[in-house]
Design a protein around this motif. Structure first.
Motif, PDB file in Angstrom:
ATOM      1  N   ASP A 171      40.656  30.003  45.128  1.00  0.00           N
ATOM      2  CA  ASP A 171      39.926  30.971  45.942  1.00  0.00           C
ATOM      3  C   ASP A 171      40.172  32.397  45.500  1.00  0.00           C
ATOM      4  N   GLU A 172      41.375  32.698  45.062  1.00  0.00           N
ATOM      5  CA  GLU A 172      41.661  34.065  44.645  1.00  0.00           C
ATOM      6  C   GLU A 172      41.636  34.177  43.127  1.00  0.00           C
ATOM      7  N   ALA A 173      41.072  35.267  42.628  1.00  0.00           N
ATOM      8  CA  ALA A 173      40.967  35.475  41.192  1.00  0.00           C
ATOM      9  C   ALA A 173      42.294  35.972  40.623  1.00  0.00           C
ATOM     10  N   ARG A 174      42.472  35.745  39.335  1.00  0.00           N
ATOM     11  CA  ARG A 174      43.674  36.236  38.663  1.00  0.00           C
ATOM     12  C   ARG A 174      43.600  37.751  38.499  1.00  0.00           C
ATOM     13  N   ALA A 175      44.748  38.388  38.597  1.00  0.00           N
ATOM     14  CA  ALA A 175      44.824  39.829  38.390  1.00  0.00           C
ATOM     15  C   ALA A 175      46.271  40.193  38.060  1.00  0.00           C
ATOM     16  N   ARG A 176      46.432  41.277  37.305  1.00  0.00           N
ATOM     17  CA  ARG A 176      47.755  41.705  36.866  1.00  0.00           C
ATOM     18  C   ARG A 176      48.539  42.311  38.029  1.00  0.00           C
TER      19      ARG A 176
END
Length: 501
Positions: A171-176
């Protein structure tokens, strides 16, 4: 094997199991049982509702495949009623072909489809589907091989739906992750604006935000008041105390707050308060509590902001001195009939699901829309619409459904050509065959910047709302990503939280 299993069942003494399985097999008639389970799952938004819609769609396709296609092609006698004792059989047994079992096919299709969206319900749905399949053998209306074949058909059809209706892996996108943001205990240092007009009339999170973040400086949008002006004034008044900008509202309000946060170099706190909350969902913030957890812990991730510069005139006109108007967008921007497509999709999505609603809306819009002439990459096209996503959307070569990452530094550019013969028909066939990415009508690029010129001024929509009309546009990713508060789920797993009554 079939005869041996049927003989084994016939030799068992009577028990309560006989009554239970007879009732269970009746509840699965016409998939009534699965529709009831789907209704329960659909009460909960998110994965529950997605699972219900995929399950019902899979049943429809499987029922057609098993009952309308395979049974007429593969006729087979059902077990003789005399093979089982009367207390174990059902009244009025079906007379259609025994192969394959339609009940088993629908059960397997529903269970497989639901698990693709929500694995948490596996301990309930999988045993229930298996019992329905076994009940068909136990009451003597199917051979065991009928049930096994039906299960294979149902499972295959459910898995095949992924070609048209992709499953989002997370559900949640990858991010740094960013570790330089301040912790904001109880909202200390936070200026947050709530927009009660963003979501449904009966859903206003402003009171909950005030209660959970008592130390924050709270603003509430009123009639005729601009969100941007409210935040600008509050930041000017509070000065150094301000450490973050917050927003509780839909994507339009969030986009305005994000633009202010970017100008002042401040991180952003997002509380979902709109109808669909696409941006908050992509970031991974689903309610007020998750935003509170992230601000208290000082946890954030880097998220790209996209900009579009609207400047009337021609790209090759050096004397054009028109004032350039810059707008931010969080999710998507578009030229042409795409805003109407989004409106129809959102109208039909609660009933049919995101992908089916998008496909139906696309076909409807193609029937109504007018061609626009646009220059992309120094080449002129006639297109139905141009789509620009803030970051690459997945799946590629198909209907854009979700973003796997939020800090790629790229724009996802897609357009449907209208200057190809039978372009409307080609799009519809490509959708049906799940081959849009291989069609001459479809084009896609991933670029950090895009210059677009139009033969005639055309409307621009950002995040689904029509906002501008100009003759040329420049789309690009902002120079630096903005920190957005999001709690680290791995760190929060198992962590004790204060009781929330």
């Amino acid at each position: 094997m079939d005869q041996a299993i049927t003989d084994f069942i016939a030799g068992r003494p009577p028990s309560r199991v006989d009554t239970t399985l007879r009732r269970l097999t009746h509840t699965a008639d016409h998939s009534v049982l699965w529709f009831a389970v789907a209704a329960i799952l659909a009460v909960r938004r998110g994965t529950g509702r997605h699972a219900a819609m995929r399950g019902v769609a899979s049943i429809a396709l499987t029922s057609f495949t098993a009952n309308a296609v395979l049974k007429p092609l593969l006729p087979r006698r059902r077990p003789a009623a005399a093979e089982l004792p009367a207390y174990r059989t059902v009244a009025c047994p079906p007379s259609s072909s025994s192969f394959p079992s339609g009940h088993a096919a629908s059960a397997a299709a529903f269970a497989t489809a639901v698990l693709m969206e929500n694995r948490q319900v596996a301990p309930v749905v999988v045993p229930l589907a298996a019992l329905v399949g076994w009940s068909r053998v136990h009451v003597g209306v199917h051979w065991t091989s009928d049930v096994l074949a039906g299960a294979v058909v149902g499972t295959s059809v459910a898995r095949l739906t992924r070609r048209w209706w992709p499953v989002r892996p997370s559900d949640e996108a990858r991010a740094r992750p960013i570790d330089t943001v301040h912790a904001l205990p109880q909202g200390d240092g936070l200026v947050i604006v709530s927009n009660p007009f963003s979501g449904p009339p009966d859903h206003d999170v402003s009171d909950e935000v005030r209660e959970r973040l008592p130390a924050a400086h709270h603003l509430v949008v009123g009639d005729g008041v601009k969100v941007e002006d409210m935040l600008e004034d509050a930041i000017a008044q509070r000065g150094r105390w301000v450490r973050a900008v917050g927003v509780a509202g839909g994507d339009g309000t969030v986009g305005t707050a994000a633009a202010v946060a970017d100008r002042y170099g401040l991180p952003l706190v997002v509380v979902p308060g709109g109808t669909l909350n696409h941006f908050a969902r992509d970031v991974g913030v689903y309610d007020v509590q998750e935003a509170v957890d992230a601000t208290q812990a000082g946890e954030a991730v880097a998220v790209d902001l996209a900009l579009v510069e609207a400047h009337p005139g021609r790209l090759d006109d050096p004397e054009d001195v028109s004032v350039t108007r810059t707008r931010y967008f969080l999710n998507t921007a578009s030229i042409g009939s795409y805003p109407e497509l989004v409106r129809l999709r959102e109208q039909w999505q609660p009933r049919y699901g995101k992908w089916p609603a998008f496909a139906a809306a696309l076909i409807t819009v193609l029937q109504r829309s007018e061609k626009i002439s646009v220059r992309i990459e120094d080449r002129w096209y006639k297109v139905w619409f141009l789509f620009v996503g803030n970051g690459p959307y997945h799946p590629r070569g198909a209907v854009p459904a979700w973003r796997p990452t939020l800090d790629s530094g790229l724009l996802d550019v897609r357009w449907l050509r209208a200057d190809v013969r039978f372009s409307r028909l080609r799009v519809v066939l490509a959708l049906i065959l799940s081959a849009l990415g291989h069609s001459r009508v479809y084009h896609q690029r991933e670029v950090p910047r895009l210059d677009v010129e139009l033969l005639e001024p055309s409307m621009l929509a950002t995040d689904g709302e029509v906002v501008e009309e100009a003759g040329r546009y420049t789309f690009r990713v902002a120079e630096r990503p903005i920190p957005v508060y999001r709690r680290d789920e791995e760190r929060w797993t198992g962590r004790d939280r204060p009781f929330q009554g």
